[in-house]
Design an enzyme around this catalytic site. Structure first.
Site, PDB file in Angstrom:
ATOM      1  N   HIS A   1      -4.544   3.094  -0.458  1.00  0.00           N
ATOM      2  CA  HIS A   1      -3.325   3.013   0.360  1.00  0.00           C
ATOM      3  C   HIS A   1      -2.774   4.414   0.608  1.00  0.00           C
ATOM      4  O   HIS A   1      -2.003   4.944  -0.175  1.00  0.00           O
ATOM      5  CB  HIS A   1      -2.278   2.146  -0.356  1.00  0.00           C
TER       6      HIS A   1
ATOM      7  N   HIS B   1      -1.470   7.276   3.937  1.00  0.00           N
ATOM      8  CA  HIS B   1      -1.136   7.500   5.340  1.00  0.00           C
ATOM      9  C   HIS B   1      -1.644   8.888   5.717  1.00  0.00           C
ATOM     10  O   HIS B   1      -1.135   9.884   5.218  1.00  0.00           O
ATOM     11  CB  HIS B   1       0.380   7.394   5.551  1.00  0.00           C
TER      12      HIS B   1
ATOM     13  N   ARG C   1      -1.746   9.925   8.907  1.00  0.00           N
ATOM     14  CA  ARG C   1      -0.904  10.353  10.050  1.00  0.00           C
ATOM     15  C   ARG C   1      -1.705  10.806  11.263  1.00  0.00           C
ATOM     16  O   ARG C   1      -1.159  11.500  12.126  1.00  0.00           O
ATOM     17  CB  ARG C   1       0.059  11.482   9.646  1.00  0.00           C
TER      18      ARG C   1
ATOM     19  N   ASN D   1      -0.324   2.747  10.673  1.00  0.00           N
ATOM     20  CA  ASN D   1       0.909   3.084  11.403  1.00  0.00           C
ATOM     21  C   ASN D   1       0.894   4.519  11.932  1.00  0.00           C
ATOM     22  O   ASN D   1       1.781   5.308  11.669  1.00  0.00           O
ATOM     23  CB  ASN D   1       2.143   2.836  10.526  1.00  0.00           C
TER      24      ASN D   1
ATOM     25  N   ASP E   1       1.382  -2.448   7.421  1.00  0.00           N
ATOM     26  CA  ASP E   1       2.121  -1.738   6.377  1.00  0.00           C
ATOM     27  C   ASP E   1       3.329  -1.023   6.954  1.00  0.00           C
ATOM     28  O   ASP E   1       3.234  -0.286   7.923  1.00  0.00           O
ATOM     29  CB  ASP E   1       1.221  -0.731   5.685  1.00  0.00           C
TER      30      ASP E   1
ATOM     31  N   HIS F   1       2.325  -5.877   3.210  1.00  0.00           N
ATOM     32  CA  HIS F   1       3.555  -5.177   2.813  1.00  0.00           C
ATOM     33  C   HIS F   1       4.604  -6.270   2.795  1.00  0.00           C
ATOM     34  O   HIS F   1       5.133  -6.649   3.832  1.00  0.00           O
ATOM     35  CB  HIS F   1       3.880  -4.085   3.835  1.00  0.00           C
TER      36      HIS F   1
ATOM     37  N   ASP G   1       0.198   5.143  -1.866  1.00  0.00           N
ATOM     38  CA  ASP G   1       1.063   5.043  -0.688  1.00  0.00           C
ATOM     39  C   ASP G   1       1.441   6.455  -0.209  1.00  0.00           C
ATOM     40  O   ASP G   1       2.563   6.695   0.258  1.00  0.00           O
ATOM     41  CB  ASP G   1       2.314   4.205  -0.982  1.00  0.00           C
TER      42      ASP G   1
ATOM     43  N   HIS H   1       5.667  13.537   4.938  1.00  0.00           N
ATOM     44  CA  HIS H   1       6.704  13.737   5.952  1.00  0.00           C
ATOM     45  C   HIS H   1       7.022  15.214   6.042  1.00  0.00           C
ATOM     46  O   HIS H   1       7.015  15.925   5.031  1.00  0.00           O
ATOM     47  CB  HIS H   1       7.990  12.982   5.597  1.00  0.00           C
TER      48      HIS H   1
END
Lengths: 310, 425
Positions: free
Chosen positions: B61, B63, B65, B95, B153, B180, B306, B310
């Protein structure tokens, strides 16, 4: 003892001694506002910026008058939160102001914790004039000043705070301040507006029924209920709210004779408080406003490092 | 080049192995495991004395990006962070921008990962088109293109009828559905765990029941449809209880938790630290205990980070305005090793949760050192003490609540397809 803090972000951070010092100074400051020439040179040459991201009449005016009576140069910056969200960040705004060398920023912001964010990043003093649902220390202090003035002490007095506790920064600051000063605090409000764990903020008692909180109280403090809350998930109607949590003559009879009725304003007359009560003999609502100036003079004075007041 | 990994403690739960052994890697495959294997010409020897040799760790899991949000992370920097953290495979959530809800996006991710990525990248596609929670996405097509699971998710499927059909459809297509699970009505506008700390900070809470109620629904739907379901980032006591009971009655449910959920409590939010802001939020001490108990008894199958990079501009703002999520790839292993020190479980269980189980849940041929399998191997120094420093993190983003914290244990070699993709100096 002196006041050691660069900032005043909340009453949670202050000791009972520091609160007492702020209140004692405020008592002295009050006299200045009664003179013919309402001005002392204490903060001459200092710059105080009022940075208000939320609408406010009372608090902003009060801070401005307080600063002016201490001879500080003041200026006001108002910005709606939405405008800020679209454009400049709080960090950039703060640093731009910092470049102009202010001494104190008095800020109000709709977001809890904004002042902690700001204070960590700037060299000037930050005074919290209300952050979201977190704290409103000057309100807590002016409330305590008013109670102490009228009742002689804060120790052992019973204070009922009634209304929307969850969203109230006034309630939080009063809970921290009053419990530190030895007052007994009773809270009441609709079950949907009492936040979890509130009894751990200070030694407070939560009452489901308003009359249990008000019974034998020395002070009844009514909180503003936001009219937008009705008809959503938290409340059915203002009519029912008013019936159960509004301050009526009947409920007031439960309190001690001579009970002080307080409200931080702005009031919803006929909702949380009736006009008869708000304007009645027990109301000290305008004294609260008067004391607000003195308390804010005291706060400005102490974050500036103290010194002679004359 | 072929490799001989000598003298390490080889732990491979897939074969029940835990002893000092050598591993010979030839042509990207595990050729042989045994004692005192000898090197030939053209074989690079790695001295693994005092090290743990594990099947390559898998973070199911993350991200990455990429595409669209490369200013936070991309496939290159994300897989570099994975390699530095000891991960040989990651499963990346859909996502992105655009979201991975069709074969074209899946193919882009796979092609870029193959060309420029350091570790294996297994894409997770969307459950619904546009991740909008309205219509099913083309799960069959995405599976053919290389997706190993589907998940919305971050945008939970609210409509229970749609979730029911998604489970049925995913089962038919032979692809795992990762949920999720969050009731958005209950969590709306929440900033942190609901409770005393939220009251103190004047922040709107996300109550545990927002997670538990949604997981209960999803577990019932999986039971009703007799479909497998994997629950992402479990964080509450009640969630562990619901999943434990479901497993006991034979529901095909698996789940994961993140290192932060067994390491930190909601107290980390005090001072309005936006690096302690994520969804689900950091919970209460009793939840942390329950997560640890769930790992101990196997209710929680996998540890997944997860990893949610950012940009500073999205985190260095007022708490309420800050984005949810933290990076995790480079701190997951040491934080998980704490569980071994704390005797929550042993190293075998840890490697099961970080390699074998993720492989099984996703149905990928990894997570094992059995002869003939792909040589994805992580060599771990369990005693190395180091400090998390922003400048030294491989991830493009630095949003970690563990900055400045001391860690024990880290990967020294990360080997993918028999090639050393990361070696610590």
């Amino acid at each position: 003892m002196g006041f050691k803090h660069k900032d005043i972000l909340g009453l949670q951070d202050l000791t009972a001694e520091e609160i007492e010092l702020l209140l004692n100074t405020a008592d002295n400051m009050k006299e200045i506002s009664k003179r013919e020439i309402k001005k002392v040179p204490t903060l001459r040459g200092k710059t105080v910026v009022n940075l208000f991201f939320e609408p406010s009449t009372r608090t902003r005016t009060s801070f401005e008058i307080a600063a002016k009576r201490l001879s500080a140069d003041t200026l006001n910056i108002s910005a709606s939160t939405s405008a800020v969200q679209k454009g400049e960040t709080l960090s950039d705004t703060a640093r731009n102001i910092e470049a102009m060398k202010p001494d104190i920023i008095v800020m109000r912001h709709a977001i809890s914790g904004s002042h902690h964010y700001l204070a960590k990043r700037v060299s000037y003093s930050v005074i919290n004039a209300g952050d979201g649902q977190h704290e409103h220390p000057s309100q807590g202090l002016l409330d305590m000043m008013t109670m102490r003035e009228k009742l002689g002490t804060l120790k052992g007095i019973k204070v009922a705070i009634v209304g929307d506790i969850t969203h109230s920064r006034v309630a939080r600051s009063n809970i921290y301040g009053l419990t530190k000063m030895g007052a007994k605090v009773f809270l009441s409000g609709p079950p949907t507006l009492i936040p979890p764990g509130v009894e751990r903020l200070g030694a407070v008692t939560v009452c489901g029924r308003m009359r249990d909180a008000v019974e034998d109280a020395d002070v009844v403090m009514m909180l503003r209920i936001q009219l937008e809350r009705q008809g959503k998930t938290l409340l059915p109607t203002m009519r029912e709210y008013s019936r159960y949590f509004g301050l009526s003559d009947d409920v007031m009879k439960m309190a001690k004779p001579g009970v002080l009725v307080m409200h931080p304003g702005p009031m919803n007359r006929g909702v949380e408080i009736s006009s008869e009560t708000a304007d009645g003999a027990n109301s000290v609502i305008l004294e609260q406003v008067e004391n607000g100036v003195a308390v804010r003079m005291s706060m400005l004075y102490h974050v500036s490092g103290g010194g002679p007041t004359e | 080049m072929d490799l001989l990994i000598k003298g390490g403690r080889v732990i491979d739960p897939s074969q029940g192995l835990d002893e000092k052994l050598d591993i010979l890697v030839v042509d990207g495959k595990i050729k042989e495991i045994g004692k005192k294997l000898t090197t030939g010409k053209g074989v690079e020897a790695i001295d693994a004395k005092g090290m743990i040799v594990s099947p390559g760790l898998i973070d199911m899991h993350v991200h990455l990006r990429d595409p669209g949000l490369e200013y936070k992370e991309d496939i290159v920097t994300g897989t570099r962070a994975a390699a530095a953290g000891g991960f040989t495979s990651v499963a990346c959530m859909p996502n992105t921008k655009p979201v991975n809800d069709n074969k074209a996006v899946t193919s882009y991710i796979i092609a870029k990962a193959k060309a420029e990525g350091l570790v294996n990248v297994f894409p997770v596609g969307c459950i619904t088109q546009g991740m909008k929670g309205e219509n099913l996405a083309e799960m069959g097509d995405m599976k053919e293109a290389g997706c190993v699971a589907v998940s919305d998710d971050g945008r939970p499927v609210s409509n229970p009828e749609l979730m029911r059909r998604a489970l049925e459809y995913a089962k038919g297509m032979g692809i795992m559905l990762i949920s999720h699970s969050e009731d958005l009505g209950l969590s709306a506008d929440g900033q942190m765990n609901d409770g005393f700390t939220a009251t103190e900070l004047g922040l709107k809470g996300i109550p545990w029941v927002a997670e538990d109620a949604a997981i209960a629904r999803d577990v019932f739907l999986a039971e009703f449809t007799n479909s497998p379901i994997h629950v992402a980032h479990v964080s509450t006591k009640g969630a562990v209880r619901i999943i434990r009971a479901a497993k006991a009655r034979g529901v095909k449910v698996t789940c994961e938790t993140g290192p932060h959920y067994f390491t930190l409590t909601e107290d980390a939010v005090r001072g309005y630290d936006s690096n302690a802001k994520m969804n689900p939020p950091l919970r209460a001490a009793e939840d942390v205990e329950a997560i640890r108990a769930g790992l101990a008894d196997g209710t929680i199958d996998a540890i997944a980070t997860d990893h949610a990079p950012h940009h500073m501009d999205e985190k260095d703002v007022e708490f309420v305005l800050a984005s949810n999520g933290i990076i995790g790839l480079e701190t997951s292993l040491p934080l998980s090793l704490v569980l071994v020190d704390d005797k929550v479980f042993d190293l075998n269980a840890l490697i099961t949760a970080m390699s074998l189980n993720p492989a099984r849940i996703l149905g990928i041929d990894r997570g094992t050192l059995a002869p003939g399998s792909v040589a994805d191997i992580t060599i771990i120094d369990p005693d190395a003490v180091w400090t998390v420093e922003a400048e030294k993190l491989a991830s493009r983003s630095k949003n970690s609540p563990f900055l400045g914290k001391e860690m024990k244990g880290r990967a020294t070699y990360t080997i993918v397809d028999g090639k050393i993709v990361f070696k610590r100096d």
